[in-house]
Design a protein around this motif. Structure first.
Motif: not given
Length: 455
Positions: A116-123, A136-139, A242-245, A143-146
Motif C-alpha cells: 500500500s501507499l501511506v494513503s491506501s494503507f490508512a484507507a 493521483s497518488d499512484g502517479s 505530473i499526476f492524475c488530477n 510505476l503507473m502509466d498516467i
C-alpha cells in the motif's frame, strides 16, 4: 474525537490523505485479519504482526539511486520514464523503494501479500480490507502509466517480480471503495452505511483543498517554493511531476518544487534593503516593471528545477554582469523567481486561459508588492487563500464529492458553498507586453546556465 463528544452517527462518508511515496508491506494473511477486527481491541494490538517490513520507507529516503538508474536504463531513459509515469525516476518514489526492498530483503518481499501507499494503507484501516491505490497518488510511484491509468508493464518488470498482484488495480480518486468496517461502526458509532472514498496523497489532497479549477495555478511561497498546476494536456519532462488530477478524471495536475525560496528572498532583503521588508516592498513599488531588461537567476543552493547552482546576472543585451544596483537586485530576484515558475509550468503543458487565477499561499503571500510582481508575470489576478491543513480539508471535500460523483456532479459543484479565496491584486496594465519577451529570454538564459554547469 469520541472523548470530545463528536457525533460519529452524522458522518456520511470519509476520505483522507497521506504523505506521498511512502509504502507499507502487509504480511500474507493480514487481509483476513482486517476483515475480522475485534472492536474491543485497539488497531495497534490487532495488527502488530501484520507487516512484512516493520520500517516503512518514506519520501525522505534517497538511498535508491542504483534502482533509479536501472529503471531508466531498462525503460529507455529518463525522458521515457517521464513520458509513461509523469516523472523521471526519483529516489523517493515508491517503485524504486520496492525495488530496493526486493533486492536487499527478498524474504520480506516474498512474505508480502499487498503493498500500500501511506494513503491506501490508512484507507484499508477504515475499509477493513486492502484498499485500492487511487490514480493521483499512484502517479507518484514511477510505476503507473498516467495516460492509460494502469500499471506500466515495463516499469513493473524493472522493479520486482509478481508486483502487479501485490499492488492491486488502481481506481479513480473519487471512487467509493465500500462501506466502513464494522469495527469502526461498533467502536465509534459510525452509521452502517458510511462510505469510504479513495484516499490520496498530500499534494493531490492540497490541490482539492485549494479548490483549483482548470487554468488555475497555486503558488506556495515558503522556505522552498512549490507550484501546483491544473493541466488538460500534459507534456512530461525530466523536471517536475505530473499526476492524475484528484478531482477531475480527464485532467492532470503538475507539481514543481524550487529549493531557493524565502531564504534567498531574505538574503537579498538583508543585503539590499537593510533587513527591512518595508524597504524591500518600497523598491518593488518604485522600480520599473521588467527591470530595464535586466534578468537575475538566484540559485543560492543547488536548485531542483533546474539542477543548477549559483547567482547569474544578465543585462538587457544578455551579457553577464557582476552586479546590479541594490534596487535592481531586489526586482531582478523577485521577477526572476516568478519568470522561472511560468517558464517551467508552460514546459509541462500549462496554459493561461480566460478566467485563470493565481492562488498564493505561504509566508510571502502576505506581501502585496511581491504578489503584484507575481500577477504581472502571469498576467492574471492573484488571490490569497488560507490553506492551513489544506490536504486534510481537501479530503473532506473529496469525501463529499465521492457521495455525488456517480450522479455526474462535478467537484466544483459539490464544494460550491465553501469559502472563496480573496482577491489581492490584478495585473498592471501593459505588463503582459513587457514580460512576453522577458519570458523567452529567461528560458534561453536559464538553459545557458544549465549547460555551463554541466561542463
Amino acid at each position: 474525537m469520541k472523548n470530545a463528544g463528536f457525533d460519529f452517527s452524522r458522518v456520511k462518508a470519509l476520505s483522507g490523505s497521506g504523505q506521498q511515496h511512502g509504502s507499507v508491506y502487509w504480511r500474507k494473511g493480514t487481509n483476513q485479519v482486517l476483515r475480522d477486527l475485534h472492536p474491543g481491541k485497539s488497531l495497534h494490538e490487532l495488527l502488530k504482526g501484520g507487516f512484512a517490513v516493520s520500517d516503512s520507507p518514506v519520501w525522505m529516503d534517497s538511498s535508491t539511486t542504483e534502482q533509479c538508474q536501472y529503471l531508466e536504463t531498462a525503460v529507455g531513459g529518463a525522458q521515457r520514464v517521464a513520458d509513461i509515469t509523469g516523472s523521471r525516476a526519483y529516489e523517493r518514489f515508491t517503485g524504486n523503494q520496492i525495488a530496493k526492498i526486493y533486492k536487499a530483503q527478498p524474504e520480506k518481499y516474498e512474505d508480502t501479500e499487498r503493498i500500500s501507499l501511506v494513503s491506501s494503507f490508512a484507507a484499508s484501516l477504515f475499509l477493513g480490507s486492502y484498499a485500492a491505490i487511487d490514480y493521483s497518488d499512484g502517479s507518484g510511484m514511477n510505476l503507473m502509466d498516467i495516460f492509460s491509468k494502469q500499471w506500466a508493464d515495463s516499469c513493473l518488470e524493472a522493479t520486482a517480480p509478481h508486483l502487479e498482484e501485490r499492488l492491486g488495480a488502481p481506481v479513480h480518486s473519487s471512487a467509493v471503495l465500500g462501506l466502513l468496517s464494522p469495527y469502526h461502526v461498533t467502536r465509534y458509532g459510525f452509521p452502517e452505511d458510511c462510505k469510504v472514498v479513495a484516499f490520496t496523497g498530500d499534494n493531490p489532497g492540497s490541490l482539492a483543498g485549494m479548490r483549483l479549477q482548470e487554468g488555475d495555478i497555486a503558488v506556495s511561497l515558503g522556505t522552498s517554493d512549490t507550484v501546483f498546476l491544473w493541466i488538460k494536456e500534459p507534456r512530461p519532462t525530466v523536471e517536475g511531476h505530473i499526476f492524475c488530477n484528484p478531482v477531475d478524471r480527464p485532467s492532470y495536475m503538475a507539481l514543481i518544487c524550487y529549493k531557493n525560496g524565502s531564504l534567498t528572498r531574505e538574503r537579498i532583503r538583508n543585503k539590499c534593503a537593510g533587513g527591512s521588508w518595508e524597504v524591500f516592498s518600497s523598491v518593488l513599488r518604485t522600480t520599473p516593471i521588467g527591470n530595464d531588461g535586466n534578468i537575475g537567476i538566484y540559485f543560492d543552493a543547488m536548485e531542483i528545477t533546474p539542477s543548477a547552482v549559483g547567482v547569474h546576472r544578465f543585462d538587457k543585451e544578455n551579457t553577464k554582469v557582476a552586479g546590479f544596483s541594490a534596487q535592481g537586485e531586489i526586482r531582478a530576484l523577485v521577477e526572476g523567481q516568478f519568470l522561472a515558475k511560468r517558464v517551467h509550468a508552460e514546459k509541462l503543458g500549462y496554459k493561461i486561459i480566460p478566467g485563470t487565477r493565481v492562488l498564493a499561499t505561504g509566508g510571502a503571500s502576505s506581501n502585496k508588492d511581491i504578489l503584484q510582481v507575481l500577477s504581472d508575470v502571469f498576467d492574471a489576478p492573484v488571490y490569497t487563500i488560507d490553506v492551513a491543513n489544506s490536504a486534510c480539508l481537501g479530503c473532506g471535500y473529496r469525501a463529499l464529492q465521492g457521495l455525488v460523483a456517480e450522479s455526474g456532479v462535478s467537484f466544483a459543484e459539490a464544494v460550491r458553498k465553501a469559502p472563496e479565496p480573496q482577491l489581492a491584486v490584478t495585473p498592471t496594465p501593459g505588463a503582459d507586453k513587457v514580460f512576453a519577451p522577458l519570458l523567452r529570454r529567461y528560458a534561453e538564459l536559464e538553459e545557458t546556465v544549465l549547460q555551463e554547469s554541466k561542463q
